[in-house]
Design an enzyme around this catalytic site. Structure first.
Site, mmCIF file in Angstrom:
data_model
loop_
_atom_site.group_PDB
_atom_site.id
_atom_site.type_symbol
_atom_site.label_atom_id
_atom_site.label_comp_id
_atom_site.label_asym_id
_atom_site.label_seq_id
_atom_site.Cartn_x
_atom_site.Cartn_y
_atom_site.Cartn_z
ATOM 1 N N CYS A 197 0.834 -1.205 0.000
ATOM 2 C CA CYS A 197 0.000 0.000 0.000
ATOM 3 C C CYS A 197 0.868 1.254 0.000
ATOM 4 O O CYS A 197 0.480 2.291 -0.535
ATOM 5 C CB CYS A 197 -0.923 -0.001 1.209
ATOM 6 S SG CYS A 197 -2.235 -1.239 1.119
ATOM 7 N N CYS A 351 14.012 4.511 -6.748
ATOM 8 C CA CYS A 351 12.555 4.389 -6.570
ATOM 9 C C CYS A 351 12.199 5.097 -5.268
ATOM 10 O O CYS A 351 12.829 6.096 -4.916
ATOM 11 C CB CYS A 351 12.114 2.930 -6.577
ATOM 12 S SG CYS A 351 12.829 1.917 -5.254
#
Length: 393
Positions: A197, A351
């Site tokens: 999430c 990232c």
């Protein structure tokens, strides 16, 4: 299938309890006896986050006599979008302590037991043994498999839920009466296949939708009413507003609860079993990892690098490292983006935290980009070490 009540009823309800739970008491299927069973029940909620928040609040309001909370994390501002048991004043506070305070405000008649620790192989049996029912609100595969394995080995039922973006799932796993989690998912997904999430996001209200289903199932199990989701998987699509039920059968070849189990004890290392990072990525980052500080030094020195952000476009809009070009990891893994990468410059990948860039690095090295490196800790490390004024997410 209907099942017998999980707990025996308490001896009595006080006058205060009768007043408080009157709307339960006048439901014939629940009644005084059902409420007494809730009063006598001991339920553990693993996690006080997105799913744990509504689950704990409604379990407390329903009158579950003893609620256990296990969570080692602290409240962060980014939690407040969905973890409604916490408030602004709780930021930085233990989630378990914060959740306990909210529960006591909702229902002071509930006994709250706090386990302010990480659930692990060493303590899971001892903690689970103290409760009748487990409500699983975890958000990672390693803990999910450990919860399942401990519950099966101890003969405990547990209510499972999962959320991601606009999709949710829920079920009841009880090996004595049906399948376990391993019957549904014998093996964890390949590393990087299912984003967390924190990487992919989740609609805040989805937590309430799935968390309330978990509480509904818990009440049914504790009181022995209705037909629990044993052997059935509830799948919810919030965008289409659609619920589907899928039958899940007990697998006779299940490694844990099958006819000839090969898993007879808790695994030594669930993180290793679930493989947060693939072996290829682990090999790729050896001698090919730099820090955010090193990246800044390279930029300041004018080193000829090609900085690639492998996150998704929505994340790139939130915050970015100066000079980075967005090329999502999927485009690199598929090979679609390889033609866009220069052969005469050193490629630096990043990232959010370093996991996805490690996977992309493995793909680049396999494609012949031997000098490529990735940034340890990703954009979060850049924010922490280089520019704290940027927003973290």
């Amino acid at each position: 299938m209907s099942l017998p009540p999980l707990v025996e009823p308490a001896a009595e309800l006080t006058v205060d309890e009768i007043r408080r739970y009157s709307r339960h008491l006048i439901i014939p299927d629940v009644g005084v006896t059902g409420q007494k069973r809730l009063k006598n029940a001991r339920v553990l909620c693993v996690g006080a986050g997105g799913l744990g928040s509504p689950a704990l609040m409604y379990l407390a309001a329903a009158g579950v006599g003893t609620l256990g909370i296990i969570d080692f994390d602290t409240v962060d501002e980014s939690n407040l979008q969905r973890q409604i048991i916490h408030g602004v004043s709780d930021i930085g506070r233990s989630k378990a302590e914060s959740a306990a305070a909210s529960i006591r405000e909702i229902n002071p008649l509930v006994n709250v037991e706090i386990h302010n620790t990480a659930l692990d192989r060493e303590n899971v049996r001892e903690i689970f043994a103290q409760y009748d029912l487990i409500v699983d609100g975890t958000d990672n595969f390693a803990t999910r498999y450990m919860v399942n394995d401990a519950a099966v080995l101890l003969g405990k039922p547990y209510v499972w839920g999962s959320i991601y973006r606009f999709d949710g799932q829920a079920s009841v796993f009880w090996a004595e009466h049906g399948p376990c989690y391993r019957c549904l998912y014998p093996e964890p997904p390949p590393p990087g296949m299912v984003p967390s999430c924190a990487e992919g996001g989740v609609l805040g209200v989805l937590c309430a939708s799935i968390g309330s289903i978990q509480v509904n199932e818990a009440i049914k199990l504790l009181t022995g009413i209705g037909e629990p989701l044993v052997g059935r998987l509830m799948v919810y699509d919030a965008l289409e507003m659609e619920y589907r039920k899928i039958k899940v059968r007990k697998d006779p070849n299940c490694a844990l609860c099958g006819e000839n189990p090969t898993v007879t004890d808790l695994l030594e290392d669930y993180e290793d079993f679930c493989g947060a990072v693939s072996e290829e990525a682990q090999e790729a980052v050896v001698d090919a990892t730099i820090t955010a500080l090193e990246l800044k030094e390279w930029q300041d020195a004018g080193k000829d690098i090609f900085l690639v952000d492998v996150r998704e476009p929505a994340e790139y809009e939130i915050v970015r490292i100066p000079g980075a070009t967005l090329i999502p990891k999927g485009d690199i893994i598929s090979g679609e983006a390889l033609a866009r990468l220069p052969q005469d410059r050193q490629i630096v990948l990043h990232c959010k935290s370093g996991v996805r860039s490690a996977e992309a690095l493995a793909a680049l090295k396999a494609a012949g980009f031997r000098d490529a490196v990735h940034v340890q800790g990703g954009v979060l490390s850049w924010i922490k070490q280089i520019d704290p004024s940027l927003p973290a997410y």
